[in-house]
Design a protein around this motif. Structure first.
Motif, PDB file in Angstrom:
ATOM      1  N   THR A  12      46.391   8.933 -38.523  1.00  0.00           N
ATOM      2  CA  THR A  12      46.184   9.187 -39.954  1.00  0.00           C
ATOM      3  C   THR A  12      47.504   9.174 -40.707  1.00  0.00           C
ATOM      4  O   THR A  12      47.623   8.600 -41.805  1.00  0.00           O
ATOM      5  N   ALA A  13      48.536   9.835 -40.107  1.00  0.00           N
ATOM      6  CA  ALA A  13      49.850   9.882 -40.749  1.00  0.00           C
ATOM      7  C   ALA A  13      50.451   8.485 -40.861  1.00  0.00           C
ATOM      8  O   ALA A  13      51.014   8.116 -41.897  1.00  0.00           O
ATOM      9  N   GLN A  15      48.921   5.600 -40.994  1.00  0.00           N
ATOM     10  CA  GLN A  15      48.210   4.820 -42.019  1.00  0.00           C
ATOM     11  C   GLN A  15      48.621   5.247 -43.427  1.00  0.00           C
ATOM     12  O   GLN A  15      48.807   4.412 -44.315  1.00  0.00           O
ATOM     13  N   SER A  16      48.785   6.565 -43.587  1.00  0.00           N
ATOM     14  CA  SER A  16      49.185   7.063 -44.908  1.00  0.00           C
ATOM     15  C   SER A  16      50.579   6.566 -45.287  1.00  0.00           C
ATOM     16  O   SER A  16      50.833   6.158 -46.424  1.00  0.00           O
ATOM     17  N   ARG A  19      50.741   2.925 -46.263  1.00  0.00           N
ATOM     18  CA  ARG A  19      50.222   2.604 -47.593  1.00  0.00           C
ATOM     19  C   ARG A  19      51.292   2.748 -48.676  1.00  0.00           C
ATOM     20  O   ARG A  19      51.158   2.190 -49.755  1.00  0.00           O
ATOM     21  N   THR A  24      58.207   5.681 -48.527  1.00  0.00           N
ATOM     22  CA  THR A  24      58.544   6.257 -47.219  1.00  0.00           C
ATOM     23  C   THR A  24      59.954   5.863 -46.782  1.00  0.00           C
ATOM     24  O   THR A  24      60.726   6.689 -46.286  1.00  0.00           O
ATOM     25  N   GLY A 309      50.913  12.818 -51.491  1.00  0.00           N
ATOM     26  CA  GLY A 309      49.876  12.492 -50.513  1.00  0.00           C
ATOM     27  C   GLY A 309      48.729  13.487 -50.537  1.00  0.00           C
ATOM     28  O   GLY A 309      47.551  13.104 -50.436  1.00  0.00           O
ATOM     29  N   GLU A 312      46.640  12.698 -53.606  1.00  0.00           N
ATOM     30  CA  GLU A 312      45.880  11.454 -53.471  1.00  0.00           C
ATOM     31  C   GLU A 312      44.753  11.572 -52.442  1.00  0.00           C
ATOM     32  O   GLU A 312      43.773  10.840 -52.510  1.00  0.00           O
ATOM     33  N   ARG A 313      44.912  12.482 -51.484  1.00  0.00           N
ATOM     34  CA  ARG A 313      43.942  12.557 -50.384  1.00  0.00           C
ATOM     35  C   ARG A 313      43.093  13.833 -50.448  1.00  0.00           C
ATOM     36  O   ARG A 313      42.662  14.348 -49.414  1.00  0.00           O
ATOM     37  N   GLU A 316      39.674  13.307 -48.981  1.00  0.00           N
ATOM     38  CA  GLU A 316      39.737  13.236 -47.511  1.00  0.00           C
ATOM     39  C   GLU A 316      39.850  14.640 -46.904  1.00  0.00           C
ATOM     40  O   GLU A 316      39.190  14.957 -45.908  1.00  0.00           O
ATOM     41  N   GLU A 337      52.899  14.315 -40.264  1.00  0.00           N
ATOM     42  CA  GLU A 337      53.325  13.235 -41.161  1.00  0.00           C
ATOM     43  C   GLU A 337      54.772  13.468 -41.626  1.00  0.00           C
ATOM     44  O   GLU A 337      55.585  12.547 -41.643  1.00  0.00           O
TER      45      GLU A 337
END
Length: 410
Positions: A12-13, A15-16, A19, A24, A309, A312-313, A316, A337
């Motif tokens: 998950t981290a 993929q985040s 994006r 990053t 993050g 935005e999530r 989720e 993350e």
């Protein structure tokens, strides 16, 4: 089960972070610069320590060094190119040398007095040469090796000198210079010995012996108005002496001579190799400040990207909590993350720091050292930044109400 959760958090981290690659990378850069600065100065400092420690061990490890107490760096030193203590005289005296020499555990003692002034012949001038005044005992304590002739002794106290091989070449064009004459501050000196070439400009005496002229302490005092300006005292202890207790006894003698004031410090073992150069300490302080600022900026960057993050999530997070994810699970998800960002920054900083250290070593006479302690410092710094600056966004994510999150972002 734990492994599955960690694997899920990692995916998950990743993929985040993928994006928001540019964001990053910029955040990673902040951490990397800070860790690189720390790695560079530690690698260079360890390089000096390693070289000098090896020299001390080759001499038997029973050497103690007395040096004037080094004033601590202050903010005024950063703003003043010529600190007030730049021209102060050394507090070490011949009485200190005599008292240290009378200690029961002392095998030998030699004062070192470095002088300024031109070293030349009628036709040539030796640049970057050092003038050192000392006593005959220095030959043994300093591990001096004579290539030709002899070292100064109790007979040859006036107008004679022992010179390094490179200095001999610079002055006379040859290493065979016994009996030749040269000038120190306009006064004639005769070469009675030439040192064996060492190619070790870094040593615990802070003297490049290949480019040094060594004269007697009495001759040196004549250049200084009859006063001994001793910058260092080398002391050799008898075999089997406890060096810690020996250093304490020397320190006691020094304080008795100096009205109980800590005007000089005794170094033994690895302490001798510890850099005391003001320039080196100044550079270290500057790099530490740069590292601190970079790590702070990197940490703020981590916190910023994590907070974005979390925002935005939110949906989720709401879904995860709705299907049973605990607050601890959410916290670990975002902490991992943050740790990925800081660890990548630390790894790149460690590699970059060593690259910079090796580039710098091309212009200085020693190599940087690679040690596990430096790896440990770099790892702790990067992980610490990730934990400290990633914790708040992680807690904020964990505190989100799942129903409210799903309602607002449906």
């Amino acid at each position: 089960m734990t492994n599955l959760l960690l694997g899920d958090h990692y995916r998950t981290a990743r993929q985040s972070l993928e994006r928001a690659r540019l964001r990053t990378l910029l955040t990673i850069s902040g951490v990397a610069i800070g860790v690189a600065s720390i790695t560079t100065i530690l690698a260079l400092s360890s390089g000096v320590t390693r070289v000098i420690t090896q020299q001390i061990e080759e001499l038997g490890g029973n050497i103690a060094i007395v040096r004037p107490t080094t004033p601590e760096l202050s903010l005024s030193d950063l703003s003043n190119p010529t600190p007030q203590n730049a021209y102060t005289t050394s507090p070490l005296t011949e009485r200190d040398v005599e008292n240290i020499g009378s200690l029961p555990s002392t095998q030998n003692v030699a004062p070192l007095m470095t002088l300024s002034g031109s070293i030349r012949t009628r036709d040539s001038l030796a640049k970057n040469a050092t003038l050192l005044a000392t006593t005959p005992a220095f030959e043994t304590i300093g591990g001096i090796t004579i290539e030709d002739g002899q070292f100064i002794d109790s007979v040859t106290t006036q107008d004679t000198a022992v010179i390094g091989s490179q200095l001999s070449v610079d002055l006379f064009g040859t290493e065979q210079s016994i009996g030749r004459k040269f000038l120190i501050r306009g006064q004639d000196f005769t070469v009675i010995g030439v040192l064996k070439r060492e190619n070790k400009p870094i040593n615990y005496n802070n003297v490049d012996f290949d480019n040094t002229a060594i004269i007697s302490l009495e001759s040196g005092k004549l250049f200084n108005g009859g006063m001994a300006q001793i910058q260092q005292i080398n002391v050799a202890a008898k075999a089997g002496t406890n060096m810690k207790a020996f250093a304490t006894s020397i320190d006691k003698e020094l304080k008795e001579n100096h009205d109980q004031q800590p005007e000089a410090k005794v170094y033994t073992g690895k302490e001798i190799a510890r850099p005391t150069s003001h320039l080196f300490l100044f550079i270290s302080a500057v790099m530490a400040v740069i590292a601190g600022i970079s790590l702070l900026v990197g940490g703020i960057g981590i916190m910023n990207i994590m907070l974005v993050g979390v925002s935005e999530r939110t949906r989720e997070i709401g879904l995860r909590k709705a299907v049973g994810a605990s607050n601890a699970t959410i916290i670990w998800q975002f902490l991992i993350e943050a740790l990925i960002i800081s660890t990548l920054g630390g790894l790149l900083g460690f590699i970059g720091g060593y690259f910079v250290a090796f580039v710098v070593s091309m212009f200085i006479p020693y190599d940087p050292a690679l040690g596990w302690d430096i790896v440990g410092y770099a790892s702790l710094l990067s992980i610490g930044v990730g934990l400290v600056f990633g914790l708040y966004p992680a807690i904020r994510a964990a505190r989100k109400d799942p129903i409210e999150s799903l309602r607002r972002y449906h």
